[in-house]
Design a protein around this motif. Structure first.
Motif, PDB file in Angstrom:
ATOM      1  N   THR A 229       1.034  -1.246   0.343  1.00  0.00           N
ATOM      2  CA  THR A 229      -0.169   0.277   0.097  1.00  0.00           C
ATOM      3  C   THR A 229       0.745   1.269  -0.124  1.00  0.00           C
ATOM      4  O   THR A 229       0.271   2.254  -0.966  1.00  0.00           O
ATOM      5  N   LEU A 230       2.240   0.847   0.869  1.00  0.00           N
ATOM      6  CA  LEU A 230       2.621   1.904   0.933  1.00  0.00           C
ATOM      7  C   LEU A 230       4.061   2.440  -0.279  1.00  0.00           C
ATOM      8  O   LEU A 230       3.780   3.458  -0.807  1.00  0.00           O
ATOM      9  N   GLY A 231       3.199   1.648  -1.366  1.00  0.00           N
ATOM     10  CA  GLY A 231       4.656   1.471  -2.360  1.00  0.00           C
ATOM     11  C   GLY A 231       3.449   2.711  -3.401  1.00  0.00           C
ATOM     12  O   GLY A 231       3.746   2.870  -4.558  1.00  0.00           O
ATOM     13  N   ILE A 232       2.196   1.856  -3.756  1.00  0.00           N
ATOM     14  CA  ILE A 232       1.074   2.465  -4.288  1.00  0.00           C
ATOM     15  C   ILE A 232       1.055   4.124  -4.248  1.00  0.00           C
ATOM     16  O   ILE A 232       0.976   4.362  -5.337  1.00  0.00           O
ATOM     17  N   LEU A 233       1.295   4.550  -2.536  1.00  0.00           N
ATOM     18  CA  LEU A 233       0.819   5.536  -2.140  1.00  0.00           C
ATOM     19  C   LEU A 233       2.226   6.920  -3.055  1.00  0.00           C
ATOM     20  O   LEU A 233       2.167   7.398  -3.629  1.00  0.00           O
ATOM     21  N   PHE A 234       3.292   5.979  -2.615  1.00  0.00           N
ATOM     22  CA  PHE A 234       4.713   6.361  -3.315  1.00  0.00           C
ATOM     23  C   PHE A 234       4.433   6.522  -4.800  1.00  0.00           C
ATOM     24  O   PHE A 234       4.714   7.619  -5.421  1.00  0.00           O
ATOM     25  N   SER A 235       3.947   5.388  -5.574  1.00  0.00           N
ATOM     26  CA  SER A 235       3.524   5.675  -6.899  1.00  0.00           C
ATOM     27  C   SER A 235       3.008   6.877  -7.153  1.00  0.00           C
ATOM     28  O   SER A 235       3.486   6.751  -8.026  1.00  0.00           O
ATOM     29  N   ARG A 236       1.869   6.834  -6.949  1.00  0.00           N
ATOM     30  CA  ARG A 236       1.054   7.978  -7.348  1.00  0.00           C
ATOM     31  C   ARG A 236       1.540   9.168  -6.835  1.00  0.00           C
ATOM     32  O   ARG A 236       1.159  10.002  -8.020  1.00  0.00           O
ATOM     33  N   LYS A 237       2.805   9.545  -5.951  1.00  0.00           N
ATOM     34  CA  LYS A 237       2.803  10.454  -5.368  1.00  0.00           C
ATOM     35  C   LYS A 237       3.720  11.053  -6.756  1.00  0.00           C
ATOM     36  O   LYS A 237       3.789  12.281  -7.205  1.00  0.00           O
ATOM     37  N   GLU A 238       4.924   9.860  -7.219  1.00  0.00           N
ATOM     38  CA  GLU A 238       5.658  10.325  -8.137  1.00  0.00           C
ATOM     39  C   GLU A 238       5.003  10.859  -9.223  1.00  0.00           C
ATOM     40  O   GLU A 238       5.348  11.707 -10.161  1.00  0.00           O
ATOM     41  N   LYS A 239       3.640  10.013  -9.548  1.00  0.00           N
ATOM     42  CA  LYS A 239       3.289  10.488 -11.186  1.00  0.00           C
ATOM     43  C   LYS A 239       2.534  11.593 -11.099  1.00  0.00           C
ATOM     44  O   LYS A 239       2.842  12.231 -12.532  1.00  0.00           O
ATOM     45  N   SER A 240       2.284  11.951  -9.870  1.00  0.00           N
ATOM     46  CA  SER A 240       1.351  13.593  -9.836  1.00  0.00           C
ATOM     47  C   SER A 240       2.364  14.671 -10.174  1.00  0.00           C
ATOM     48  O   SER A 240       2.253  15.708 -10.386  1.00  0.00           O
ATOM     49  N   GLN A 241       3.499  14.055  -9.498  1.00  0.00           N
ATOM     50  CA  GLN A 241       4.484  15.562  -8.908  1.00  0.00           C
ATOM     51  C   GLN A 241       5.221  15.491 -10.720  1.00  0.00           C
ATOM     52  O   GLN A 241       5.350  16.494 -10.745  1.00  0.00           O
ATOM     53  N   TYR A 242       5.054  14.110 -10.928  1.00  0.00           N
ATOM     54  CA  TYR A 242       5.390  14.402 -13.019  1.00  0.00           C
ATOM     55  C   TYR A 242       4.985  15.218 -13.477  1.00  0.00           C
ATOM     56  O   TYR A 242       5.314  15.453 -14.264  1.00  0.00           O
ATOM     57  N   VAL A 243       3.273  14.885 -13.163  1.00  0.00           N
ATOM     58  CA  VAL A 243       2.617  15.592 -14.058  1.00  0.00           C
ATOM     59  C   VAL A 243       2.452  16.915 -14.266  1.00  0.00           C
ATOM     60  O   VAL A 243       2.229  18.179 -14.478  1.00  0.00           O
ATOM     61  N   SER A 244       3.087  17.531 -12.580  1.00  0.00           N
ATOM     62  CA  SER A 244       2.748  18.733 -12.272  1.00  0.00           C
ATOM     63  C   SER A 244       3.786  19.123 -12.467  1.00  0.00           C
ATOM     64  O   SER A 244       3.757  20.980 -12.999  1.00  0.00           O
ATOM     65  N   ASP A 245       5.196  18.900 -12.909  1.00  0.00           N
ATOM     66  CA  ASP A 245       6.707  19.272 -12.855  1.00  0.00           C
ATOM     67  C   ASP A 245       6.208  19.497 -14.495  1.00  0.00           C
ATOM     68  O   ASP A 245       6.725  20.960 -15.057  1.00  0.00           O
ATOM     69  N   ASP A 246       5.624  18.475 -14.985  1.00  0.00           N
ATOM     70  CA  ASP A 246       5.683  18.931 -16.685  1.00  0.00           C
ATOM     71  C   ASP A 246       4.486  19.934 -16.846  1.00  0.00           C
ATOM     72  O   ASP A 246       4.749  20.813 -17.859  1.00  0.00           O
ATOM     73  N   SER A 247       3.485  20.038 -16.692  1.00  0.00           N
ATOM     74  CA  SER A 247       2.979  20.918 -16.971  1.00  0.00           C
ATOM     75  C   SER A 247       3.090  22.464 -16.169  1.00  0.00           C
ATOM     76  O   SER A 247       3.469  22.781 -17.661  1.00  0.00           O
ATOM     77  N   ARG A 248       4.048  22.921 -15.158  1.00  0.00           N
ATOM     78  CA  ARG A 248       4.546  24.230 -15.129  1.00  0.00           C
ATOM     79  C   ARG A 248       5.852  24.191 -15.844  1.00  0.00           C
ATOM     80  O   ARG A 248       6.264  25.246 -16.829  1.00  0.00           O
ATOM     81  N   ALA A 249       6.431  22.502 -16.598  1.00  0.00           N
ATOM     82  CA  ALA A 249       7.554  23.186 -17.906  1.00  0.00           C
ATOM     83  C   ALA A 249       6.614  23.574 -18.878  1.00  0.00           C
ATOM     84  O   ALA A 249       7.132  24.680 -19.762  1.00  0.00           O
ATOM     85  N   LYS A 250       5.878  22.988 -19.607  1.00  0.00           N
ATOM     86  CA  LYS A 250       4.882  23.415 -20.004  1.00  0.00           C
ATOM     87  C   LYS A 250       4.262  25.237 -20.562  1.00  0.00           C
ATOM     88  O   LYS A 250       4.408  25.959 -21.406  1.00  0.00           O
ATOM     89  N   ALA A 251       3.699  25.065 -19.123  1.00  0.00           N
ATOM     90  CA  ALA A 251       3.484  26.800 -19.347  1.00  0.00           C
ATOM     91  C   ALA A 251       4.154  27.897 -19.364  1.00  0.00           C
ATOM     92  O   ALA A 251       4.695  28.612 -20.067  1.00  0.00           O
ATOM     93  N   SER A 252       5.532  27.418 -18.767  1.00  0.00           N
ATOM     94  CA  SER A 252       7.219  28.043 -19.186  1.00  0.00           C
ATOM     95  C   SER A 252       7.697  27.948 -20.135  1.00  0.00           C
ATOM     96  O   SER A 252       7.603  29.378 -20.866  1.00  0.00           O
ATOM     97  N   ASP A 253       7.359  27.300 -21.072  1.00  0.00           N
ATOM     98  CA  ASP A 253       7.833  27.303 -22.674  1.00  0.00           C
ATOM     99  C   ASP A 253       6.664  28.043 -22.932  1.00  0.00           C
ATOM    100  O   ASP A 253       6.641  28.622 -24.050  1.00  0.00           O
ATOM    101  N   HIS A 254       4.874  27.557 -22.878  1.00  0.00           N
ATOM    102  CA  HIS A 254       4.035  28.958 -23.413  1.00  0.00           C
ATOM    103  C   HIS A 254       4.335  30.274 -23.434  1.00  0.00           C
ATOM    104  O   HIS A 254       4.428  31.135 -24.104  1.00  0.00           O
ATOM    105  N   HIS A 255       4.487  30.605 -22.551  1.00  0.00           N
ATOM    106  CA  HIS A 255       5.497  31.966 -21.896  1.00  0.00           C
ATOM    107  C   HIS A 255       6.151  32.819 -22.096  1.00  0.00           C
ATOM    108  O   HIS A 255       6.570  33.392 -22.044  1.00  0.00           O
TER     109      HIS A 255
END
Length: 257
Positions: A229-255
């Motif tokens: 269960t802890l591993g699944i939570l870690f995996s989801r946290k990493e995926k959400s962090q990756y999506v968040s970083d990717d969104s910020r990077a795209k927004a930075s490139d757009h502006h």
């Protein structure tokens, strides 16, 4: 009331010596053929063997004269209570702190943090294991009070575990199945098991041999489920962090002009 606290201690020392002797022989063979360690390092290892021998001997002696009699007596008292529901929260507390104090668990969580470079925090893993085992002991109390079959817990538990393996990182999967073994150490197998057999002997319609045992199997299963269960939570946290970083990077490139 008087009793000899070192009664049978020579027999305990003999058992520990027999258990450690193969390791000592194997080390000696490797040292003279392959390792050829310097004298100072060799002396430290020999002192370690002596300390391990003394520590295990004293610990097992303490188990024989303290842990097991206390666990059985405590079980007799708890099993005689008129309101049996109180055994469920008591089971959780006992299971939590039994694993929290388990020497083998302390070694494993320390190694997990060290090998993972701090990615898997020692305290987080320890609390996860302790909580999982606390819940399993509480469920074992429910099984003992109401007479449920052990299969109702074990079979669904392992089916859920094998399904969770597909969604948990491989690192956590390996730790999970190792933690199931180390959690069933001397604290669980001496104190908690003795307590359960004592409780089963006091509850009408329960057989200490049939109902008092089986708790260790559930304790072995609980860390697997909790770490996965802890591993699944870690995996989801990493995926959400990756999506968040990717969104910020795209927004930075757009502006960016």
């Amino acid at each position: 009331m008087t009793f000899d606290i070192f009664g049978g201690f020579l027999g305990t020392m003999q058992e520990v010596a027999i258990a450690l002797l193969p390791l000592a022989i194997l080390f000696a063979i490797f040292h003279f053929i392959f390792l050829k360690l310097p004298p100072r390092k060799l002396l430290d290892i020999c002192i370690g063997f002596v300390l391990a021998f003394a520590g295990l001997s004293l610990f097992l002696q303490g188990v024989h004269i303290g842990f097991m009699p206390f666990g059985e007596h405590m079980g007799n008292v708890l099993g005689g209570l008129s309101f049996k529901w109180i055994l469920i929260p008591i089971g959780f507390v006992i299971g939590f702190f039994a694993i929290y104090a388990e020497p083998a668990v302390a070694v494993m969580v320390e190694q997990a943090e060290k090998v993972s470079g701090g990615y898997i925090p020692e305290k987080l893993l320890l609390y996860t294991l302790s909580t999982g085992v606390g819940i399993s002991v509480a469920l074992s109390m429910i099984r003992l009070i109401y007479g449920f079959s052990l299969w109702y817990f074990i079979i669904p538990g392992y089916i859920i575990a094998f399904v969770m393996v597909r969604f948990s990182p491989r690192t956590f999967t390996s730790i999970a199945f190792d933690s199931g073994g180390v959690s069933t150490g001397p604290m669980t197998a001496t104190f908690v098991l003795a307590m359960f057999t004592g409780i089963a002997g006091q509850i009408e319609g329960r057989d200490p041999l049939l109902d008092g045992f089986g708790m260790v199997a559930m304790v072995a299963l609980a860390p697997i489920l909790s770490v996965l269960t802890l591993g699944i939570l870690f995996s989801r946290k990493e995926k959400s962090q990756y999506v968040s970083d990717d969104s910020r990077a795209k927004a930075s490139d757009h502006h960016r002009p």
